[in-house]
Design an enzyme around this catalytic site. Structure first.
Site, PDB file in Angstrom:
ATOM      1  N   SER A 876       0.964  -1.078  -0.070  1.00 34.00           N
ATOM      2  CA  SER A 876      -0.485  -0.368  -0.021  1.00 34.00           C
ATOM      3  C   SER A 876       0.782   1.246  -0.192  1.00 34.00           C
ATOM      4  O   SER A 876       0.460   2.225   0.238  1.00 34.00           O
ATOM      5  CB  SER A 876      -1.253  -0.046   1.625  1.00 34.00           C
ATOM      6  OG  SER A 876      -0.105   0.371   2.542  1.00 34.00           O
ATOM      7  N   LYS A 919      -6.099   2.773   9.584  1.00 37.06           N
ATOM      8  CA  LYS A 919      -5.695   3.843   9.014  1.00 37.06           C
ATOM      9  C   LYS A 919      -5.641   5.815   9.162  1.00 37.06           C
ATOM     10  O   LYS A 919      -5.050   6.263   9.885  1.00 37.06           O
ATOM     11  CB  LYS A 919      -4.868   3.614   7.587  1.00 37.06           C
ATOM     12  CG  LYS A 919      -4.150   2.560   6.969  1.00 37.06           C
ATOM     13  CD  LYS A 919      -4.058   2.515   5.740  1.00 37.06           C
ATOM     14  CE  LYS A 919      -3.108   1.048   5.169  1.00 37.06           C
ATOM     15  NZ  LYS A 919      -2.858   0.898   3.517  1.00 37.06           N
TER      16      LYS A 919
END
Length: 977
Positions: A876, A919
């Site tokens: 990511s 996140k």
């Protein structure tokens, strides 16, 4: 032989029933005495002597008198019989006579020879032979030859193999069959044919001379007669008398042989020496070849001698049989007597109230246990319990099997068969309890409320398997306990972390020493209900050892379609676990085997943001810790600033376990300070104690009485006597009230003095927080207020939750054709590949945006991911790396307060990522205002709670060009300004 005779009796019940009735006096005597008394061979008085001597063996006077009377009757019969010249015979006469048959069909006999006067049923499998017998009988020639079959060469004659011999007989034909037959046989009358069963009646001896026809085997025969003998020979007489005497002894033990005697006399008539020998050999159970020797012997004396050996052996066998029967009968009677005495002893002890037998007490205890559950207990379980209780009574208490059975019954009867706790389906009550115990976690609470609502509409609950996954310390285990309290279910927890033995789940076999049931059976015994909430902790940390794979064993336990009949190895009876609510916890669901994960409903708990941690710390953790340390609220104050600093600088993980530890550390130090200053929060003992000196004594009572008597207001002595006691009690009450008021005054005074001595309230603020918990563990994640050129903030997921990390790129060297990339920062293989893809895509983007810029071709870059030596790997960080390289290549700053996450393909497409909530929380913790997510993650972001998304500007992109416009849009504005 006995079997054949019994079969003959079954075939011809009418024949046996047709025996002439005898007088009552004759019934008193043995049939053998009556039949053998007719033994004569035309010798006049000698036969009478034989009859007398035979009857002389009787042991009673009545037998002797009856014998003498019978002798007189027989003398007249002898004269008539000698005039006839031959003995009478009961064999059915046929036309033509038996002696006229010189050619007969040969019938093989596998087991025993056929003697004259005896029936024998045989089975004829050869259809051709059977049809020939039927045809012969139809032509009024119902005779055939019965010959004993010889054993095959090389076989043991003592070993009986009837099935093999019959099979071999069916296969034999013609000459082969003739070779296997004994030459001497018996002319047999065919009395009946039913199916393949042919019943034969023996008449006279035959000898085979030659074969006439092969199929069916037909032979020529000679009719044999006994050799001439001297009827007056004393040796023959003595031998016959011994045969008769032995037969009498044998016949006393068997009523079946008495029937043989009656049947024999019906068809043969009176006995003589040859017939006596035939009869003795026929009814004996001797070997077939010994009987064949008697059949082949034509010398009367030798035949009698052979028969005597057989019947003597039969007598010994009869005596042995009687002794065995007597021994067994004595043993059985002794056991029955002992059993009856034991039962009487138990009854006496029970009546007297003495101790009971261990087995009886155990059985009574087990039956009492199961009695209340009998209606709810499954029938198959009740059957097993009854069988084991019966088995327990038969076992010795000292045997190992007794202890195994006792423990097995203990487990079977203690389980809550069909016993369910009353569930609370009140949704509002459940909501209240869940909110009391936990702050936030709306998705988890919503799922539990859905479960309760379904149960209320159905009227019954159904077990489910829920998996709570998330970082450590987010409250997964405590959520399970709260669910059980909300549903009014019993709670049971067991951890499977590191579990490597399948027997912990499925149980041991009962044959093993120290065998135990599995955890689920232990759970049911512990909670006492069949519908508890079972928390299986750390299911992602299952081990695998030499004892099997526990993850595979859990498949049956956690499958709603299979756990209806869950089978524990120890109990070995199906258990219904369909009503059990299973709640599993895991940190990383990727470590759970897919077949096991497929049976669960996963609910992810990402963690808590700063605001949630503040509420949890203030409303739950601080309150519980303060009470556990014995500190009063007015003595300590922990400010919000202190808690905020504690959360941001000491407890940055997703959960709150470490936060609880830090708060406990603060209150422990405060408690020590308070104790050192002399503060004690022990409850004050205000119990009133009256000393002995304060109690009114007898002297006091007397003095009070005297004072009353001296009172001038009292004139009547009777009145004084009537009022003395109540007056004393009133005086005592007044005195007690005065003492109580004095004690209360002292207590109030002590409290006032303690209040004066109370120290000032301790305040824990961010300024003095370090004095209680030490130096900060974490520095601010956000290093730069405005990230420099080549530096971009990314968002990452870790096992502890979400975090932010910077990706830095700088130029090492520049020169034509020196374009290269160097990576550092403990990157894994995935991130190394992402960096190479980022370089390729960034070069293409730069060529599109600034065609004249040759930075990638001529510059050696160094890309670094800070965070010390922590290994980092994940798919990511691709878009963050590209943005960092482009920022360095173009010399532009990235937009302020921007963080991004997402993987980029070589064509510039943005792939979805995981851990959106973690996140997002990490971005909020670092003060980020703008976040870039892949478009495919919009659904995950929309599911987040409103307070998590509050104040964030989130962009969802499909290609990197969109990220480029967002990341560098304000750079031109900054330069112009």
């Amino acid at each position: 032989m006995l079997r054949a005779a019994a079969a003959a009796a079954a075939v011809f019940p009418a024949r046996f029933a047709a025996a002439p009735a005898v007088a009552a006096a004759e019934e008193l005597r043995s049939p053998l005495l009556r039949v053998l008394g007719t033994l004569r061979g035309g010798g006049g008085r000698h036969s009478m002597l034989m009859g007398r001597r035979a009857r002389f063996c009787s042991n009673s006077a009545s037998d002797s008198e009856a014998a003498a009377a019978e002798v007189k009757a027989e003398d007249a019969a002898v004269a008539e019989g000698e005039a006839d010249g031959k003995a009478s015979s009961a064999i059915v006469p046929t036309t033509p006579r038996p002696e006229d048959f010189l050619t007969v069909l040969a019938l093989p006999l596998p087991h025993r020879p056929l003697f004259p006067g005896f029936y024998m049923p045989i089975y004829v499998k050869d259809q051709k032979l059977l049809q020939a017998l039927i045809e012969s009988r139809r032509r009024s020639a119902p005779y055939a030859g019965a010959f004993l079959l010889k054993d095959e060469e090389g076989t043991d004659p003592n070993i009986v193999t009837s099935s093999d011999s019959e099979k071999s007989i069916d296969d034999l034909k013609g000459k082969e069959l003739l070779k296997r037959l004994h030459e001497v046989g018996t002319l047999a009358q065919i009395t009946s044919i039913q199916g393949d069963q042919v019943v034969l009646l023996g008449h006279r001896r035959l000898r085979i001379t030659e074969m006439v026809e092969e199929d069916p085997l037909t032979v020529k025969v000679d009719h044999l007669k006994e050799l001439p003998y001297n009827k007056e020979d004393d040796v023959i007489k003595a031998t016959s008398f011994e045969v008769i005497s032995t037969l009498r002894e044998v016949l006393r033990t068997s009523s079946l042989w008495k029937d043989h005697v009656q049947t024999y006399t019906q068809h043969i008539g009176d006995f003589n020496y040859p017939r006596l020998a035939d009869f003795g050999a026929a009814i004996s159970g001797a070997n077939k070849f010994l009987c064949q020797e008697v059949l082949e012997e034509l010398d009367v004396y030798k035949r009698l001698k052979l028969t005597l050996e057989l019947v003597k052996k039969e007598m010994e066998i009869s005596k042995l049989q009687q002794s065995i029967a007597k021994a067994i009968e004595e043993k059985i009677s002794g056991d029955q007597r002992r059993y009856l005495l034991n039962e009487q002893l138990k009854a006496i002890k029970k009546e007297l109230g003495l101790e009971t037998d261990d087995k009886t007490a155990l059985s009574a205890k087990f039956r009492e246990r199961i009695e209340s559950k009998k209606d709810k207990c499954p029938p198959h379980v009740l059957q097993v319990i009854e069988e084991e209780l019966t088995k327990l009574q038969l076992l010795e208490a000292s045997s190992s099997e007794f202890n195994v059975t006792r423990n097995y019954l203990d487990w079977l009867t203690v389980l809550p068969w069909g016993n369910y706790s009353d569930e609370n389906f009140d949704v509002h009550h459940a909501q209240q309890i869940l909110d009391e115990d936990h702050y936030g976690l709306s998705d988890v609470k919503e799922r539990i409320l859905e479960f309760i609502a379904v149960g209320k509409l159905r009227g019954t609950s159904q077990g489910k398997i829920i998996c709570l996954s998330g970082p450590p310390g987010v409250g997964k285990t405590s959520i399970g306990r709260s669910i059980a309290r909300a549903l009014n279910r019993k709670f049971y927890r067991f951890s499977v972390g590191g579990l490597a033995d399948v027997a912990e789940i499925k149980g041991h076999r009962r044959t093993y020493v120290g065998a135990m049931p599995g955890k689920m059976v232990q759970c049911l015994k512990s909670v006492g209900t069949a519908n508890p909430l079972v928390l299986i902790d750390e299911i992602d940390k299952l081990g695998r050892g030499h004892s099997g794979d526990p993850a595979s064993a859990l498949l049956e336990l956690l499958d709603p379609e299979q756990n209806v009949n869950f089978l524990d190895h120890y109990l070995d009876v199906p258990i219904d676990l369909s009503k059990v609510l299973f709640v599993c916890t895991a940190n990383v669901i990727e470590n759970i085997p897919n077949p096991l994960l497929d049976r669960m409903e996963n609910i992810a708990i990402a963690g808590y943001i700063t605001d949630e941690k503040m509420h949890i710390a203030r409303d739950y953790l601080e309150k519980n810790t303060r009470e556990a340390c014995g500190i009063k609220p007015e003595q300590v104050e922990v400010t919000d600033a202190a808690l905020l600093s504690l959360i941001e600088n000491y407890c940055r993980e997703a959960g709150v376990r470490n936060l609880q530890k830090q708060i406990e550390k603060i209150y422990r130090k405060i408690a020590l300070q308070l104790v050192r200053q002399g503060v004690s929060n022990e409850p004050v003992q205000e119990a009133l104690t009256v000393t002995a000196s304060e109690e009114p004594t007898s002297d006091d009572s007397a003095n009070a009485k005297d004072e009353i008597l001296k009172d001038p207001a009292v004139e009547d002595a009777s009145l004084v006597n009537n009022t003395t006691e109540p007056a004393l009690e009133e005086a005592n009450e007044v005195k007690k009230e005065d003492s109580i008021s004095e004690v209360n005054k002292d207590t109030d005074t002590a409290k006032e003095e303690e209040a004066d001595k109370a120290i000032e309230k301790l305040v824990v603020d961010s300024s003095n927080l370090g004095d209680f918990v030490g130096k900060p563990v974490f520095q601010a994640e956000r290093i730069y207020e405005q990230t420099p050129v080549g530096v971009v903030m990314g968002l990452a997921w870790t096992a502890m939750g979400g975090s932010t990390l910077y990706i830095e790129t700088t130029k090492v060297e520049e020169g034509e054709g020196k374009g290269a990339l160097m990576l550092t920062g403990q990157l894994g293989d995935v991130m190394k590949e992402s960096a190479q893809i980022a370089q390729t895509v960034g070069r293409a983007i730069l060529q599109e945006k600034e065609p004249d810029n040759q930075f990638f071709a001529n510059s050696k870059m160094h890309l670094h991911v800070p965070a010390g030596a922590t290994p980092k790997d994940g798919p990511s960080a691709g878009c963050t790396m590209i943005t960092s390289m482009l920022s360095l290549a173009m010399g532009k700053h990235v937009k302020k307060d921007l963080a991004m996450t997402g993987e980029v393909t070589l064509t510039g497409r943005i792939l979805p990522i995981g851990g959106v909530k973690e996140k997002t929380i990490a971005a909020r913790r670092s003060g980020i205002k703008t976040i870039i997510f892949p478009s495919a993650n919009k659904r995950d972001f929309d599911e987040l709670a409103p307070h998590v998304k509050e104040g964030l500007e989130v962009h969802f992109v499909d290609t990197y060009n969109e990220i480029y416009d967002l990341a560098f849009q304000s750079d031109a504005e900054t330069e112009t300004s």
